[in-house]
Design a protein around this motif. Sequence first.
Motif, mmCIF file in Angstrom:
data_model
loop_
_atom_site.group_PDB
_atom_site.id
_atom_site.type_symbol
_atom_site.label_atom_id
_atom_site.label_comp_id
_atom_site.label_asym_id
_atom_site.label_seq_id
_atom_site.Cartn_x
_atom_site.Cartn_y
_atom_site.Cartn_z
ATOM 1 N N TYR A 113 -4.973 11.099 -2.599
ATOM 2 C CA TYR A 113 -4.656 11.939 -1.450
ATOM 3 C C TYR A 113 -3.584 11.183 -0.686
ATOM 4 O O TYR A 113 -3.375 9.999 -0.933
ATOM 5 N N VAL A 114 -2.889 11.860 0.211
ATOM 6 C CA VAL A 114 -1.768 11.197 0.886
ATOM 7 C C VAL A 114 -2.056 10.997 2.369
ATOM 8 O O VAL A 114 -2.320 11.946 3.094
ATOM 9 N N LEU A 115 -2.043 9.740 2.778
ATOM 10 C CA LEU A 115 -2.197 9.375 4.189
ATOM 11 C C LEU A 115 -0.812 9.335 4.836
ATOM 12 O O LEU A 115 0.199 9.391 4.154
ATOM 13 N N MET A 116 -0.787 9.187 6.149
ATOM 14 C CA MET A 116 0.511 9.106 6.832
ATOM 15 C C MET A 116 1.171 7.753 6.652
ATOM 16 O O MET A 116 2.367 7.596 6.820
ATOM 17 N N GLY A 117 0.352 6.765 6.310
ATOM 18 C CA GLY A 117 0.887 5.431 6.081
ATOM 19 C C GLY A 117 -0.187 4.565 5.461
ATOM 20 O O GLY A 117 -1.333 5.002 5.302
ATOM 21 N N GLY A 118 0.166 3.340 5.123
ATOM 22 C CA GLY A 118 -0.772 2.453 4.443
ATOM 23 C C GLY A 118 -1.789 1.779 5.357
ATOM 24 O O GLY A 118 -2.641 1.030 4.868
ATOM 25 N N ILE A 121 -0.859 -0.764 -4.444
ATOM 26 C CA ILE A 121 -2.233 -0.259 -4.424
ATOM 27 C C ILE A 121 -2.352 1.011 -3.576
ATOM 28 O O ILE A 121 -1.733 1.133 -2.527
ATOM 29 N N SER A 122 -3.196 1.930 -4.068
ATOM 30 C CA SER A 122 -3.560 3.155 -3.349
ATOM 31 C C SER A 122 -5.078 3.155 -3.199
ATOM 32 O O SER A 122 -5.784 2.544 -4.006
ATOM 33 N N ILE A 123 -5.600 3.847 -2.182
ATOM 34 C CA ILE A 123 -7.066 3.897 -2.070
ATOM 35 C C ILE A 123 -7.652 5.205 -2.581
ATOM 36 O O ILE A 123 -8.855 5.408 -2.529
ATOM 37 N N GLY A 124 -6.824 6.108 -3.091
ATOM 38 C CA GLY A 124 -7.377 7.342 -3.641
ATOM 39 C C GLY A 124 -6.312 8.400 -3.818
ATOM 40 O O GLY A 124 -5.171 8.233 -3.380
ATOM 41 N N TYR A 179 4.465 7.087 4.536
ATOM 42 C CA TYR A 179 4.281 7.950 3.369
ATOM 43 C C TYR A 179 5.577 8.400 2.718
ATOM 44 O O TYR A 179 5.631 8.634 1.527
ATOM 45 N N ALA A 220 -5.446 2.496 4.652
ATOM 46 C CA ALA A 220 -5.738 1.896 3.342
ATOM 47 C C ALA A 220 -5.936 0.389 3.487
ATOM 48 O O ALA A 220 -6.877 -0.187 2.922
ATOM 49 N N PHE A 278 0.837 -1.208 0.000
ATOM 50 C CA PHE A 278 0.000 0.000 0.000
ATOM 51 C C PHE A 278 0.870 1.255 0.000
ATOM 52 O O PHE A 278 1.638 1.487 0.940
ATOM 53 N N THR A 279 0.752 2.020 -1.065
ATOM 54 C CA THR A 279 1.455 3.302 -1.169
ATOM 55 C C THR A 279 0.555 4.282 -1.943
ATOM 56 O O THR A 279 -0.283 3.849 -2.726
ATOM 57 N N PRO A 280 0.757 5.592 -1.745
ATOM 58 C CA PRO A 280 -0.074 6.550 -2.487
ATOM 59 C C PRO A 280 0.176 6.525 -3.991
ATOM 60 O O PRO A 280 -0.620 7.047 -4.767
HETATM 61 CL CL1 6GU Z 1 -2.109 3.062 0.256
HETATM 62 N N1 6GU Z 1 -0.862 5.041 1.409
HETATM 63 C C1 6GU Z 1 -0.679 6.339 1.705
HETATM 64 N N2 6GU Z 1 0.336 6.686 2.474
HETATM 65 N N3 6GU Z 1 -1.466 7.299 1.241
HETATM 66 C C2 6GU Z 1 -2.479 6.909 0.480
HETATM 67 C C3 6GU Z 1 -2.727 5.575 0.144
HETATM 68 C C4 6GU Z 1 -1.872 4.652 0.637
HETATM 69 N N4 6GU Z 1 -3.803 5.528 -0.642
HETATM 70 C C5 6GU Z 1 -4.204 6.778 -0.780
HETATM 71 N N5 6GU Z 1 -3.418 7.613 -0.115
#
Ligand code: 6GU
Length: 217
Positions: free
Chosen positions: A135-140, A130-133, A114, A143, A86-88
């Motif tokens: 935008y940037v989360l602090m970590g996976g 895989i990313s869920i959208g 991140y 997600a 899981f990464t952005p």
């Molecule tokens: Cl999987 N990781 C991070 N760090 N940011 C995200 C994401 C995953 N998916 C969307 N934004």
Amino acid sequence: MRFDVITMFPELFEPFTKESLLKRAQAKGILSVEAHNLRKWTKDKHRVVDAKPYGGGLGMVMKIEPIFKAVQSLKSKIPKSKVILFTPRGKKFTQQKAHAWAKLDQLIFICGRYEGVDERAAKHIADEEISIGDYVLMGGEVAAMAAIETVSRLIPGVIGKETFLKERKQKTGFLEYPQYTRPEVFRTWQVPKVLLSGNHKKIEEWKKKHGRLIGRK
Ligand code: 6GU
């Protein structure tokens, strides 16, 4: 289904895996969710899982060796298994992807932080990134939780049978229409009269008109 999550923050998954539907599914033996601390696969005194990037740059990068060892030890003997990073930067997670994953026996989720994961994890260890959208989360971690919920409810016995079968039948996606429950009027806010009419044909028309198609396969 067995979900194995590799993370620097396994505590985040504790309340999550004890949530009602996931808890019940685990008690029934339909699935398991286990969060593993990446530090378990380090040998040095400080249990280091990240380091400064080669070539310079901001933040820290997750090291390849603990990730490799973690996946190696969790992957054992389960044939229908996939490793997801899981990464952005990853490919977008979709309902269609969830349907494909729900057919597997094991999903190994690697939660990236991140700032980044050594690229060799994406290249040599993960089957998919895989990313869920956008935008940037602090970590996976969040997600991974989103994916666990989405996939779990597609496994027989996890959610109510009627909803499950209805969704499975509707291969082109299903309608999510506005829903109401008692009371008929709250303050001045009325429930649409047609829903109280008992006219099933009219009600179906209304649902079609106001529904939005989601979860297209
Ligand atoms: Cl999987 N990781 C991070 N760090 N940011 C995200 C994401 C995953 N998916 C969307 N934004």
